[in-house]
Design an enzyme around this catalytic site. Structure first.
Site: not given
Ligand code: GLN
Length: 539
Positions: A69, A96-97, A189, A191, A244-250, A394, A475, A537
């Protein structure tokens, strides 16, 4: 209807069927990626804001992950978890946070670092580890591994009851674990893809520490979902929904068709702003091939009439959105009056990113463009929402589509905006201008398909610019309009790059076909702007 009421058609069945990891979001731009990574390894995960009251949790998680965060835990007003989360007696991982939050709540040992740490670092696992949970967390990991850091604060000591189990040169508390409880914190991190083995760590947390049953898959989800909807909707009750023909609504429509057959009524509004043959294609695919009970309403005159003389993009979007709601409601009322049973539900193809967007822990963000949706319908019609895709990302919707036998080209179709060609004819919209945009777009997209580019591109279209330019043909001086071609690549549509893979021969062919075959056009431009600063768009 409040959003919590819509949950009645949502998660409960999912939680009964799949072990869930709860991600508590502290507002990091990567929080949703934690959920993604878990789903990728067949572990069902859901995100809720960090302020979630534990007593009011809609399900009992098998483990909890605190996300990163932007705040500092020691700041006044910084977000904190409900301490009851530690009484759930399930494993916890702080990222992290999230790590800093664990440290803050257990001894206040967090402060500002001397310098920010942003980018790569390498973690060394402590030698001779005996901590059972740390060993499980590092299972299959090398002794030293690369990670990605993004923080300014750091721990300046160990929280009560914890020990260091991994460190980097800069972060002596890079990985900490409680000595006996299954609670761990990591400064990096896992992720993001810049942490190459991050997914392994997330997997170890889920499988080796939380012991979840990793059974989340579209095959497992779809039967349960169809069954749940079938049980939820009474034998005399009907559902309506816009397609709409889009994937989600279909895909959403096909799920309903499987669950309740002809008691689901799909409505396609032809707003006159569709692409070449689009309404007819939807009629064939949804109506004939997928067997969905479908009504196509031709409301093109109504839309085009209301757009006359309007040039402001936001006004155009609002007119199109409101007219859509109006036409849909009228049609829905007709179905209600002709149906012997009761129309009780409205189908919406809401996806999990929309849900995340609405629950993420963040301040209000600015509206860049008004989005086209049918949310306004509910107030008047008093219908209950049914959202079979509300737990899905998605790519999961696409898997589900393929599983339900929806043809490949539809499943992988580029998104098409609700206001359609109405925002691809820049400036004033009328039939003649729509015709030009429609023909040019058709040539561009057909050539993209013919040259095998379609699936390398996330979205492509032709737009008609509100300018004229001088040219020469046979011309003779011409003074005609200009087509802009746009093709972009993106992972999430939040940022995008222009597609740089077209061959010169391809561009020549498209340009010459458009100038030759579309009356009123003498120039073709290719848009080389990324998002930001542009948007996908043009209006
Ligand atoms: N704000 C916190 C920091 O700067 C945590 C950052 C984070 O979670 N990426 O250390």
């Amino acid at each position: 209807m409040s959003s919590s009421e819509t949950l009645t058609s949502g998660p409960s069945a999912v939680h009964a069927s799949f072990d869930t990891i709860l991600v508590l979001d502290f507002g990091s731009q990567y929080s949703h990626l934690i959920t993604r990574r878990l789903r990728e390894i067949n572990v069902y995960a859901e995100m809720l804001p960090c302020t979630q009251k534990i007593a009011e949790l809609p399900f009992k998680p098998k483990g909890v992950i605190f996300s990163g965060g932007p705040y500092s835990v020691y700041d006044e007003g910084a977000p904190h978890v409900d301490p009851a989360v530690f009484e759930l007696n399930v494993p916890i991982l702080g990222v992290c946070y999230g790590l800093q939050e664990i440290a803050w709540l257990n001894g206040r040992c967090v402060g500002a670092g001397e310098k920010r740490e942003y980018g790569p670092a390498s973690v060394t696992v402590e030698k001779g580890l005996t901590n059972k949970n740390a060993l499980a967390f590092f299972k299959g990991m090398p002794e030293v591994f690369d990670v990605w850091m993004s923080h300014g604060d750091k721990l300046h000591g160990l929280p009560n009851g914890y020990e260091i189990v991994g460190r980097t040169d800069n972060s002596p508390f890079a990985v900490i674990a409680h000595k006996t409880e299954p609670i761990l914190g990591i400064q990096f991190h896992p992720e993001v893809t810049h942490t190459p083995l991050g997914k392994q760590l997330i997997k170890n947390f889920a499988l080796e520490i939380c012991h979840v049953n990793a059974s989340w898959s579209m095959e497992n989800f779809v039967d349960k979902e169809i069954d749940r909807i079938r049980k939820m909707i009474g034998p005399n009750e009907h559902v309506i929904g816009a397609v709409s023909g889009g994937v989600d609504s279909t895909v959403a429509a096909k799920v309903l068709k499987e669950a309740i057959g002809d008691r689901f009524h799909a409505i396609m509004v032809d707003n006159g702003l569709l692409r070449l043959n689009e309404a007819e294609e939807v009629r064939q695919t949804l109506g004939e091939y997928l067997g969905i009970k479908l009504t196509v309403v031709d409301a093109s005159e109504e839309f085009i009439g209301k757009l006359a003389g309007v040039t402001d993009p936001e006004k155009k979007r609002k007119i199109i959105g409101n007219t859509f709601i109006h036409v849909f409601e009228r049609e829905a009322e007709r179905i209600v009056s002709e149906t012997s049973g009761k129309v009780e539900y409205l189908l919406q193809g809401t996806l999990y990113p929309d849900v995340i967007e609405s629950i993420s822990f963040k301040g209000p963000s600015q509206t860049i463009k008004t989005h086209h949706n049918v949310g306004g319908l509910l107030a008047d019609m008093k219908l209950k929402l049914i959202e079979p895709l509300r737990e899905l990302f998605k790519d999961e919707v696409r898997q589900l589509g393929e599983l339900l036998g929806i043809e490949h080209s539809l499943v992988w179709r580029h998104p098409f905006p609700g206001p359609g060609l109405g925002i691809r004819v820049l400036g004033e919209v009328n039939k003649a201008q729509l015709e030009i945009a429609r023909k040019a777009d058709h040539i561009f997209i057909s050539e993209i398909r013919a040259h095998g580019y379609y699936e390398q591109i996330s979205q492509a279209f032709a737009a008609l610019l509100p300018v004229k330019a001088v040219g020469v043909m046979g011309d003779k001086r011409t003074y005609e309009q200009v087509i802009a071609l746009r093709a972009i690549t993106t992972h999430d549509f939040m940022t995008a790059d222009w597609f740089d893979g077209f061959s010169v021969a391809f561009l020549k062919k498209v340009s010459s076909r458009i100038c030759n075959e579309v009356n009123g056009v003498n120039r073709v431009f290719y848009d080389i702007s990324s998002k930001p600063p542009a948007t996908v768009e043009m209006e």
